[in-house]
Design a protein around this motif. Structure first.
Motif, PDB file in Angstrom:
ATOM      1  N   HIS A 100       0.869  -1.178   0.000  1.00  0.00           N
ATOM      2  CA  HIS A 100       0.000   0.000   0.000  1.00  0.00           C
ATOM      3  C   HIS A 100       0.905   1.227   0.000  1.00  0.00           C
ATOM      4  N   PHE A 101       0.712   2.099  -0.970  1.00  0.00           N
ATOM      5  CA  PHE A 101       1.548   3.292  -1.031  1.00  0.00           C
ATOM      6  C   PHE A 101       0.659   4.524  -1.211  1.00  0.00           C
ATOM      7  N   GLY A 102       1.127   5.639  -0.682  1.00  0.00           N
ATOM      8  CA  GLY A 102       0.364   6.873  -0.753  1.00  0.00           C
ATOM      9  C   GLY A 102       0.803   7.742  -1.919  1.00  0.00           C
ATOM     10  N   PHE A 103      -0.074   8.666  -2.303  1.00  0.00           N
ATOM     11  CA  PHE A 103       0.243   9.622  -3.364  1.00  0.00           C
ATOM     12  C   PHE A 103      -0.721  10.789  -3.250  1.00  0.00           C
ATOM     13  N   TYR A 104      -0.329  11.914  -3.818  1.00  0.00           N
ATOM     14  CA  TYR A 104      -1.221  13.070  -3.867  1.00  0.00           C
ATOM     15  C   TYR A 104      -2.213  12.862  -5.014  1.00  0.00           C
ATOM     16  N   PRO A 105      -3.513  12.783  -4.717  1.00  0.00           N
ATOM     17  CA  PRO A 105      -4.487  12.453  -5.766  1.00  0.00           C
ATOM     18  C   PRO A 105      -4.481  13.408  -6.947  1.00  0.00           C
ATOM     19  N   ARG A 106      -4.089  14.665  -6.717  1.00  0.00           N
ATOM     20  CA  ARG A 106      -4.123  15.645  -7.808  1.00  0.00           C
ATOM     21  C   ARG A 106      -2.861  15.625  -8.654  1.00  0.00           C
ATOM     22  N   PHE A 107      -1.856  14.880  -8.220  1.00  0.00           N
ATOM     23  CA  PHE A 107      -0.674  14.693  -9.058  1.00  0.00           C
ATOM     24  C   PHE A 107      -1.063  13.934 -10.321  1.00  0.00           C
TER      25      PHE A 107
END
Length: 267
Positions: A100-107
């Motif tokens: 599970h990895f995170g990211f900025y949704p608007r990227f």
């Protein structure tokens, strides 16, 4: 006056194994999820198998330098991680895809992979080309400028693989990389693994024995934080018999090895 540089100073760094662990112990919370594990991995694609709770994810986190070993010795890319190694130097040379990895949704996909390349301290001039190659290799060329929040689960997973390979890592760690990929994408992913594993060390943790049987050069089987068995995929398939659970020779071999190990432990 410029100093003469010796051949020894310019020679590439060599080491016997990309990953070398001796009596390795790693905690997951208060529990020793990896306990007394010995492991040696070099160039190639290695499949990491084991039942739920076997310690696979904890081992991957230790190899990715996310958690420090609680005991034993761990060498990565010639560096002793158990001691006071420069982890930044090691991290520049590895790639990691967690479950599970995170990211900025608007990227956008491109921005996400660029950001990860920056975190890996890649030279600024190299980043645009490296990002494009990584996005192309995972089949997201036409979605490179789409926002991450608009992607399907499988596409997000492929973006995660792209960030893991953007720096052409010498050690690539992939934890359940095929989750959400459709059959065609899994075939493409297997081909990508074989390509990367031709000159790098790749470790793939998965529950899909067939992915390991097709894409990997050898198999590492762990149970309760210890190494149970290591061998080629052909040797794995040869371990099983008609009475063992599984729909393929590789799955039957996996079942037979686990059953045998559990019987030895119980005896």
């Amino acid at each position: 006056m410029m100093r003469a540089v010796s051949a020894a100073e310019t020679a590439p760094t060599t080491y016997a194994w990309t990953v070398h662990a001796e009596n390795l112990a790693v905690r997951a919370g208060r529990r020793l999820a990896v306990n007394g594990l010995d492991l040696a991995l070099g160039t190639g694609v290695h499949g990491l198998l084991g039942p739920n709770g076997a310690g696979k994810t904890t081992l991957m986190r230790a190899l990715a330098t996310v958690v420090r070993p609680a005991g034993g010795r761990l060498d990565l890319l010639g560096e002793n991680i158990s001691g006071r190694a420069d982890l930044r130097r090691v991290r520049r040379r590895l790639g990691y895809l967690p479950q599970h990895f995170g990211f900025y949704p608007r990227f956008t996909v491109r921005e996400f992979v660029e950001y990860m390349a920056w975190l890996k301290e890649m030279p600024k001039a190299d980043i645009p080309g490296a990002v494009q190659r990584a996005v192309d290799r995972v089949g997201l060329t036409d979605r490179a400028d789409a926002r991450m929040k608009t992607l399907s689960g499988g596409m997000v997973r492929r973006a995660g693989i792209a960030q893991a390979i953007v720096n052409d890592p010498e050690l690539l760690l992939l934890d359940e990389p095929t989750v959400g990929l459709d059959p065609e994408q899994r075939l493409d992913f297997r081909e990508l693994l074989r390509d990367i594993g031709s000159d790098s060390c790749v470790l793939v943790s998965t529950h899909l024995v067939e992915d390991v049987a097709v894409a990997c050069t050898d198999v590492v089987l762990v149970h309760e934080g210890r190494l149970v068995w290591q061998g080629t995929t052909a040797q794995l398939a040869a371990q099983g018999g008609t009475g063992d659970a599984g729909d393929s020779a590789a799955e039957r071999g996996y079942s037979a090895l686990l059953r045998s190990h559990r019987e030895r432990v119980a005896a």
